[in-house]
Write a protein that holds these residues in place. Sequence first.
Motif, PDB file in Angstrom:
ATOM      1  N   LEU A  47      29.023 -80.435  39.856  1.00 22.96           N
ATOM      2  CA  LEU A  47      29.208 -81.021  38.537  1.00 22.96           C
ATOM      3  C   LEU A  47      30.621 -81.568  38.359  1.00 22.96           C
ATOM      4  O   LEU A  47      30.815 -82.552  37.644  1.00 22.96           O
ATOM      5  CB  LEU A  47      28.842 -80.013  37.451  1.00 22.96           C
ATOM      6  CG  LEU A  47      27.329 -79.799  37.336  1.00 22.96           C
ATOM      7  CD1 LEU A  47      26.998 -78.569  36.518  1.00 22.96           C
ATOM      8  CD2 LEU A  47      26.654 -81.023  36.754  1.00 22.96           C
ATOM      9  N   GLN A  48      31.601 -80.985  39.046  1.00 17.81           N
ATOM     10  CA  GLN A  48      32.961 -81.515  38.984  1.00 17.81           C
ATOM     11  C   GLN A  48      33.044 -82.886  39.660  1.00 17.81           C
ATOM     12  O   GLN A  48      33.871 -83.709  39.287  1.00 17.81           O
ATOM     13  CB  GLN A  48      33.943 -80.535  39.626  1.00 17.81           C
ATOM     14  CG  GLN A  48      34.159 -79.301  38.785  1.00 17.81           C
ATOM     15  CD  GLN A  48      34.873 -78.185  39.525  1.00 17.81           C
ATOM     16  OE1 GLN A  48      35.033 -78.211  40.738  1.00 17.81           O
ATOM     17  NE2 GLN A  48      35.293 -77.173  38.786  1.00 17.81           N
ATOM     18  N   ALA A  55      35.261 -84.003  32.310  1.00 15.05           N
ATOM     19  CA  ALA A  55      34.956 -83.306  31.052  1.00 15.05           C
ATOM     20  C   ALA A  55      34.212 -81.989  31.285  1.00 15.05           C
ATOM     21  O   ALA A  55      33.994 -81.228  30.347  1.00 15.05           O
ATOM     22  CB  ALA A  55      34.109 -84.220  30.160  1.00 15.05           C
ATOM     23  N   TYR A  56      33.846 -81.711  32.540  1.00  8.33           N
ATOM     24  CA  TYR A  56      33.058 -80.516  32.856  1.00  8.33           C
ATOM     25  C   TYR A  56      33.865 -79.250  32.591  1.00  8.33           C
ATOM     26  O   TYR A  56      35.011 -79.127  33.004  1.00  8.33           O
ATOM     27  CB  TYR A  56      32.615 -80.566  34.315  1.00  8.33           C
ATOM     28  CG  TYR A  56      31.878 -79.338  34.785  1.00  8.33           C
ATOM     29  CD1 TYR A  56      30.630 -79.028  34.280  1.00  8.33           C
ATOM     30  CD2 TYR A  56      32.441 -78.490  35.725  1.00  8.33           C
ATOM     31  CE1 TYR A  56      29.947 -77.890  34.702  1.00  8.33           C
ATOM     32  CE2 TYR A  56      31.768 -77.363  36.157  1.00  8.33           C
ATOM     33  CZ  TYR A  56      30.526 -77.073  35.639  1.00  8.33           C
ATOM     34  OH  TYR A  56      29.861 -75.941  36.057  1.00  8.33           O
ATOM     35  N   ILE A  57      33.249 -78.300  31.883  1.00  9.15           N
ATOM     36  CA  ILE A  57      33.904 -77.025  31.570  1.00  9.15           C
ATOM     37  C   ILE A  57      33.395 -75.926  32.494  1.00  9.15           C
ATOM     38  O   ILE A  57      34.172 -75.177  33.062  1.00  9.15           O
ATOM     39  CB  ILE A  57      33.677 -76.632  30.092  1.00  9.15           C
ATOM     40  CG1 ILE A  57      34.332 -77.664  29.170  1.00  9.15           C
ATOM     41  CG2 ILE A  57      34.213 -75.230  29.813  1.00  9.15           C
ATOM     42  CD1 ILE A  57      33.979 -77.507  27.705  1.00  9.15           C
ATOM     43  N   GLY A  58      32.077 -75.814  32.648  1.00 11.29           N
ATOM     44  CA  GLY A  58      31.528 -74.780  33.520  1.00 11.29           C
ATOM     45  C   GLY A  58      30.094 -74.452  33.171  1.00 11.29           C
ATOM     46  O   GLY A  58      29.548 -74.942  32.181  1.00 11.29           O
ATOM     47  N   CYS A  59      29.480 -73.617  34.022  1.00  7.95           N
ATOM     48  CA  CYS A  59      28.109 -73.152  33.810  1.00  7.95           C
ATOM     49  C   CYS A  59      28.091 -71.632  33.819  1.00  7.95           C
ATOM     50  O   CYS A  59      28.865 -71.007  34.548  1.00  7.95           O
ATOM     51  CB  CYS A  59      27.169 -73.641  34.915  1.00  7.95           C
ATOM     52  SG  CYS A  59      26.775 -75.394  34.848  1.00  7.95           S
ATOM     53  N   GLY A  74      13.874 -68.383  40.043  1.00  7.01           N
ATOM     54  CA  GLY A  74      14.271 -69.423  39.102  1.00  7.01           C
ATOM     55  C   GLY A  74      15.645 -69.095  38.546  1.00  7.01           C
ATOM     56  O   GLY A  74      15.969 -67.933  38.301  1.00  7.01           O
ATOM     57  N   VAL A  75      16.459 -70.118  38.389  1.00 10.25           N
ATOM     58  CA  VAL A  75      17.811 -69.956  37.858  1.00 10.25           C
ATOM     59  C   VAL A  75      17.910 -70.768  36.568  1.00 10.25           C
ATOM     60  O   VAL A  75      17.605 -71.958  36.557  1.00 10.25           O
ATOM     61  CB  VAL A  75      18.876 -70.459  38.862  1.00 10.25           C
ATOM     62  CG1 VAL A  75      20.276 -70.288  38.302  1.00 10.25           C
ATOM     63  CG2 VAL A  75      18.739 -69.769  40.208  1.00 10.25           C
ATOM     64  N   ASP A  76      18.317 -70.101  35.495  1.00  8.98           N
ATOM     65  CA  ASP A  76      18.528 -70.758  34.203  1.00  8.98           C
ATOM     66  C   ASP A  76      20.012 -70.655  33.871  1.00  8.98           C
ATOM     67  O   ASP A  76      20.542 -69.543  33.763  1.00  8.98           O
ATOM     68  CB  ASP A  76      17.735 -70.076  33.091  1.00  8.98           C
ATOM     69  CG  ASP A  76      16.233 -70.060  33.360  1.00  8.98           C
ATOM     70  OD1 ASP A  76      15.746 -70.999  34.019  1.00  8.98           O
ATOM     71  OD2 ASP A  76      15.566 -69.123  32.912  1.00  8.98           O
ATOM     72  N   ALA A  77      20.660 -71.795  33.723  1.00  6.70           N
ATOM     73  CA  ALA A  77      22.092 -71.797  33.423  1.00  6.70           C
ATOM     74  C   ALA A  77      22.379 -72.648  32.196  1.00  6.70           C
ATOM     75  O   ALA A  77      21.690 -73.643  31.935  1.00  6.70           O
ATOM     76  CB  ALA A  77      22.878 -72.334  34.614  1.00  6.70           C
ATOM     77  N   MET A  78      23.390 -72.245  31.449  1.00  8.54           N
ATOM     78  CA  MET A  78      23.885 -73.021  30.323  1.00  8.54           C
ATOM     79  C   MET A  78      25.226 -73.596  30.762  1.00  8.54           C
ATOM     80  O   MET A  78      26.126 -72.847  31.155  1.00  8.54           O
ATOM     81  CB  MET A  78      24.073 -72.127  29.085  1.00  8.54           C
ATOM     82  CG  MET A  78      24.623 -72.859  27.880  1.00  8.54           C
ATOM     83  SD  MET A  78      23.552 -74.145  27.233  1.00  8.54           S
ATOM     84  CE  MET A  78      22.188 -73.182  26.640  1.00  8.54           C
ATOM     85  N   CYS A  79      25.332 -74.905  30.710  1.00  6.86           N
ATOM     86  CA  CYS A  79      26.542 -75.587  31.158  1.00  6.86           C
ATOM     87  C   CYS A  79      27.195 -76.289  29.971  1.00  6.86           C
ATOM     88  O   CYS A  79      26.527 -76.583  28.972  1.00  6.86           O
ATOM     89  CB  CYS A  79      26.198 -76.602  32.245  1.00  6.86           C
ATOM     90  SG  CYS A  79      25.333 -75.894  33.658  1.00  6.86           S
ATOM     91  N   SER A  80      28.479 -76.571  30.114  1.00  4.23           N
ATOM     92  CA  SER A  80      29.233 -77.194  29.017  1.00  4.23           C
ATOM     93  C   SER A  80      30.158 -78.277  29.544  1.00  4.23           C
ATOM     94  O   SER A  80      30.684 -78.176  30.655  1.00  4.23           O
ATOM     95  CB  SER A  80      30.091 -76.153  28.292  1.00  4.23           C
ATOM     96  OG  SER A  80      29.300 -75.104  27.810  1.00  4.23           O
ATOM     97  N   CYS A  81      30.346 -79.272  28.704  1.00  3.88           N
ATOM     98  CA  CYS A  81      31.340 -80.304  28.977  1.00  3.88           C
ATOM     99  C   CYS A  81      31.927 -80.755  27.645  1.00  3.88           C
ATOM    100  O   CYS A  81      31.316 -80.583  26.595  1.00  3.88           O
ATOM    101  CB  CYS A  81      30.744 -81.476  29.763  1.00  3.88           C
ATOM    102  SG  CYS A  81      29.434 -82.371  28.922  1.00  3.88           S
ATOM    103  N   ARG A  82      33.123 -81.312  27.710  1.00  2.00           N
ATOM    104  CA  ARG A  82      33.759 -81.839  26.506  1.00  2.00           C
ATOM    105  C   ARG A  82      33.160 -83.206  26.207  1.00  2.00           C
ATOM    106  O   ARG A  82      32.934 -84.005  27.105  1.00  2.00           O
ATOM    107  CB  ARG A  82      35.270 -81.962  26.695  1.00  2.00           C
ATOM    108  CG  ARG A  82      35.976 -80.622  26.730  1.00  2.00           C
ATOM    109  CD  ARG A  82      37.482 -80.781  26.914  1.00  2.00           C
ATOM    110  NE  ARG A  82      37.844 -81.435  28.158  1.00  2.00           N
ATOM    111  CZ  ARG A  82      37.849 -80.846  29.352  1.00  2.00           C
ATOM    112  NH1 ARG A  82      37.523 -79.581  29.474  1.00  2.00           N
ATOM    113  NH2 ARG A  82      38.203 -81.513  30.434  1.00  2.00           N
TER     114      ARG A  82
END
Length: 123
Positions: A47-48, A55-59, A74-82
């Motif tokens: 993602l970087q 703007a990527y912050i992390g997952c 199965g993998v469920d992740a919440m990711c964030s970006c500015r």
Amino acid sequence: PLPPAVRNFTLNVTITNLPFTEDMATPNSRRFKSTEKVMSYYVDPLLQRSSIGPAYIGCKVMAFRPKKNRDDTGVDAMCSCRDEPSGPKFNRETIYHELSNMTNGITKLGHFSLNSQSLYIDG
């Protein structure tokens, strides 16, 4: 000026060479934490390098789930970006295609094999 808003998006994938075990369902277990660390090790650099990279912050892995008789996970992740006005715009289709290309057609994530139909991005 106001600080940039944070945009959250979900990232889901199925790993076909990681059998699900019960302790992966418990967020405080050693197995959950170690698997979460490995996922971050592989997902964060992708993602970087994507179009939202600056703007990527992390997952954060939210859950591991059993798939296909517990042979897959199965993998469920919440990711964030500015969400900066002058920065890269989040576009889930673009991110999907970029991640597809970076994972060899959604088949490889480091030493993990992926179900090629399992990548899902929502945001």
